[in-house]
Design a protein around this motif. Structure first.
Motif, short mmCIF file in Angstrom:
data_model
loop_
_atom_site.label_atom_id
_atom_site.label_comp_id
_atom_site.label_asym_id
_atom_site.label_seq_id
_atom_site.Cartn_x
_atom_site.Cartn_y
_atom_site.Cartn_z
N THR A 1 -3.28 -1.02 -2.76
CA THR A 1 -4.13 0.02 -2.19
C THR A 1 -3.41 1.36 -2.18
O THR A 1 -2.22 1.43 -1.90
N VAL A 2 -4.17 2.42 -2.48
CA VAL A 2 -3.69 3.79 -2.30
C VAL A 2 -4.53 4.41 -1.19
O VAL A 2 -5.76 4.42 -1.27
N ILE A 3 -3.89 4.91 -0.14
CA ILE A 3 -4.60 5.42 1.02
C ILE A 3 -4.52 6.94 1.04
O ILE A 3 -3.44 7.52 0.97
N ALA A 4 -5.68 7.57 1.16
CA ALA A 4 -5.76 9.02 1.27
C ALA A 4 -5.73 9.40 2.74
O ALA A 4 -6.68 9.11 3.47
N GLY A 5 -4.66 10.04 3.18
CA GLY A 5 -4.55 10.51 4.55
C GLY A 5 -4.76 12.01 4.60
O GLY A 5 -3.84 12.79 4.36
N ALA B 1 0.83 -1.19 0.00
CA ALA B 1 0.00 0.00 0.00
C ALA B 1 0.87 1.24 0.00
O ALA B 1 2.00 1.22 0.49
N LEU B 2 0.32 2.31 -0.57
CA LEU B 2 0.99 3.60 -0.54
C LEU B 2 0.07 4.60 0.13
O LEU B 2 -1.07 4.79 -0.29
N LEU B 3 0.54 5.20 1.21
CA LEU B 3 -0.21 6.20 1.96
C LEU B 3 0.20 7.58 1.47
O LEU B 3 1.37 7.97 1.57
N ILE B 4 -0.77 8.31 0.92
CA ILE B 4 -0.53 9.68 0.46
C ILE B 4 -1.07 10.61 1.54
O ILE B 4 -2.27 10.70 1.77
N LEU B 5 -0.17 11.28 2.22
CA LEU B 5 -0.50 12.04 3.42
C LEU B 5 -0.49 13.53 3.12
O LEU B 5 0.51 14.06 2.63
N ASN B 6 -1.59 14.19 3.41
CA ASN B 6 -1.62 15.64 3.29
C ASN B 6 -0.56 16.25 4.21
O ASN B 6 -0.42 15.82 5.36
N GLY B 7 0.16 17.23 3.71
CA GLY B 7 1.26 17.80 4.47
C GLY B 7 0.87 18.29 5.85
O GLY B 7 1.68 18.25 6.79
N LYS B 8 -0.40 18.74 6.02
CA LYS B 8 -0.86 19.23 7.31
C LYS B 8 -0.89 18.12 8.37
O LYS B 8 -0.84 18.41 9.57
N ARG C 1 4.06 8.86 1.34
CA ARG C 1 4.42 10.07 0.60
C ARG C 1 3.63 11.24 1.17
O ARG C 1 2.48 11.09 1.57
N VAL C 2 4.23 12.42 1.19
CA VAL C 2 3.60 13.61 1.75
C VAL C 2 3.42 14.65 0.64
O VAL C 2 4.36 14.94 -0.10
N THR C 3 2.21 15.22 0.55
CA THR C 3 1.94 16.22 -0.48
C THR C 3 2.37 17.61 -0.02
O THR C 3 2.30 17.94 1.16
N TRP C 4 2.78 18.40 -0.99
CA TRP C 4 3.18 19.79 -0.73
C TRP C 4 2.27 20.77 -1.46
O TRP C 4 1.94 21.83 -0.96
N LEU D 1 -8.07 12.84 8.26
CA LEU D 1 -7.22 13.73 9.05
C LEU D 1 -7.58 15.20 8.85
O LEU D 1 -6.83 16.08 9.25
N GLY D 2 -8.73 15.46 8.21
CA GLY D 2 -9.09 16.84 7.92
C GLY D 2 -9.86 17.50 9.06
O GLY D 2 -9.98 16.96 10.15
N THR D 3 -10.41 18.68 8.76
CA THR D 3 -11.19 19.43 9.75
C THR D 3 -12.59 18.85 9.89
O THR D 3 -13.06 18.55 10.98
#
Length: 295
Positions: free
Chosen positions: A57-61, A4-11, A35-38, A89-91
């Motif tokens: 799996t691709v995981i949206a964090g 799996a690859l976890l794509i994590l929002n930088g926040k 991976r962390v997005t910028w 992990l959002g608001t």
């Protein structure tokens, strides 16, 4: 081996609970890349990387915007596509909350990696934009796009509602025409909700009958008659009344004489014409067995 690859929002990169959860999954033998997005566009590039790595799996964090970008990127891939997993992990986490996905990172990550995959719909706008949860127009858009970040951080999802009450003096309806199969409406709309999911703005159930696997979108309009009473009743008590128009459609077209802005899971899109269509069963998503958005 599960990959799996976890794509994590930088926040959310500093979330210690998630870091511990990732470590636990790796100890269990899961090959989990992070991976962390910028900036916008990073998520789509990481989805392509996940395909190259052969990830299951691709995981949206992140929040609804992160999920939106990853789901849209997956929809544009050739089959077989990786399955979508979600770690909220959002608001507001409107989509994840409506799906009954756990908010605790450890439980959410476990579901995202090992949960049952279900085929779900996405919506496509003007052939190139996507939303997995909801498109909102009118006053609802102004609430969700203008709520200050500091208010969101302090109060979470309820901040949208509070900011909306503070902005009641800006109430202004949008003139538009909406057409779909056996449906036609023209008039002044205060709030427009087009739901694949059910809620937006930090928990407001704008489209309470929407399902993510029925091949339909729920359109819900709050018309401009009795502006203030209708707005308050609909947000606070979720009451049906004569000023609410509802329909379930596989596609719809919206035309306005002036620019309108729709919020697609947090991303604004402005124009005078919009064609919104369902892409039925286009991706798979790991969801809990008690997901209320599945028909």
């Amino acid at each position: 081996m599960t990959t799996a690859l976890l794509i994590l929002n930088g926040k959310g990169a500093g979330n210690e609970e998630l870091r511990v959860a990732v470590g636990a999954q790796r100890k269990e033998g899961v090959e989990l890349t992070v991976r962390v997005t910028w900036e916008y566009g990073d998520a789509a590039r990481y989805v392509a990387e996940a395909v190259a790595l052969g990830c299951d799996t691709v995981i949206a964090g992140g929040g609804d915007g992160t999920i939106n970008e990853i789901a849209g990127a997956l929809a544009q891939l050739e089959e077989p596509r990786p399955v979508l997993g979600i770690v909220p992990l959002g608001t507001a986490n409107d989509f994840a909350t409506a799906c009954n996905i756990p908010l605790a990172p450890e439980q959410a990550l476990l579901l995202a990696i090992k949960g049952r995959a279900e085929a779900i719909d996405l919506a496509r706008v003007n052939d190139k934009h996507y939303f997995i949860n909801m498109a909102t127009g009118g006053f609802g858009t102004r609430i969700t796009t203008e709520t200050p970040e500091k208010l969101k951080a302090a109060l979470g999802g309820v901040s949208y509602f509070i900011h909306g009450l503070l902005r009641l003096d800006t109430l202004k309806a949008d003139r538009c025409e909406i057409k779909g199969p056996d449906f036609s409406w023209e008039g002044d709309a205060l709030v427009i909700g087009i739901g694949n999911g059910r809620q937006a703005g930090g928990g407001q159930q704008i489209c309470p009958e929407a399902l993510i696997n029925d091949g339909l979108l729920q359109l819900r309009l709050l018309t401009s008659e009795e502006l203030l009473p209708s707005f308050l009743r609909s947000l606070i008590n979720n009451e049906e009344n004569k000023n609410i128009v509802s329909a379930h459609l596989p596609w719809l077209e919206i035309t306005a004489p002036h620019d309108m802005t729709f919020n697609l899971d947090g991303e604004p899109l402005t124009g005078k014409q919009f064609r919104i269509e369902v892409l039925a069963n286009i991706i798979q998503c790991r969801l809990p067995p008690h997901c209320e958005l599945l028909g």
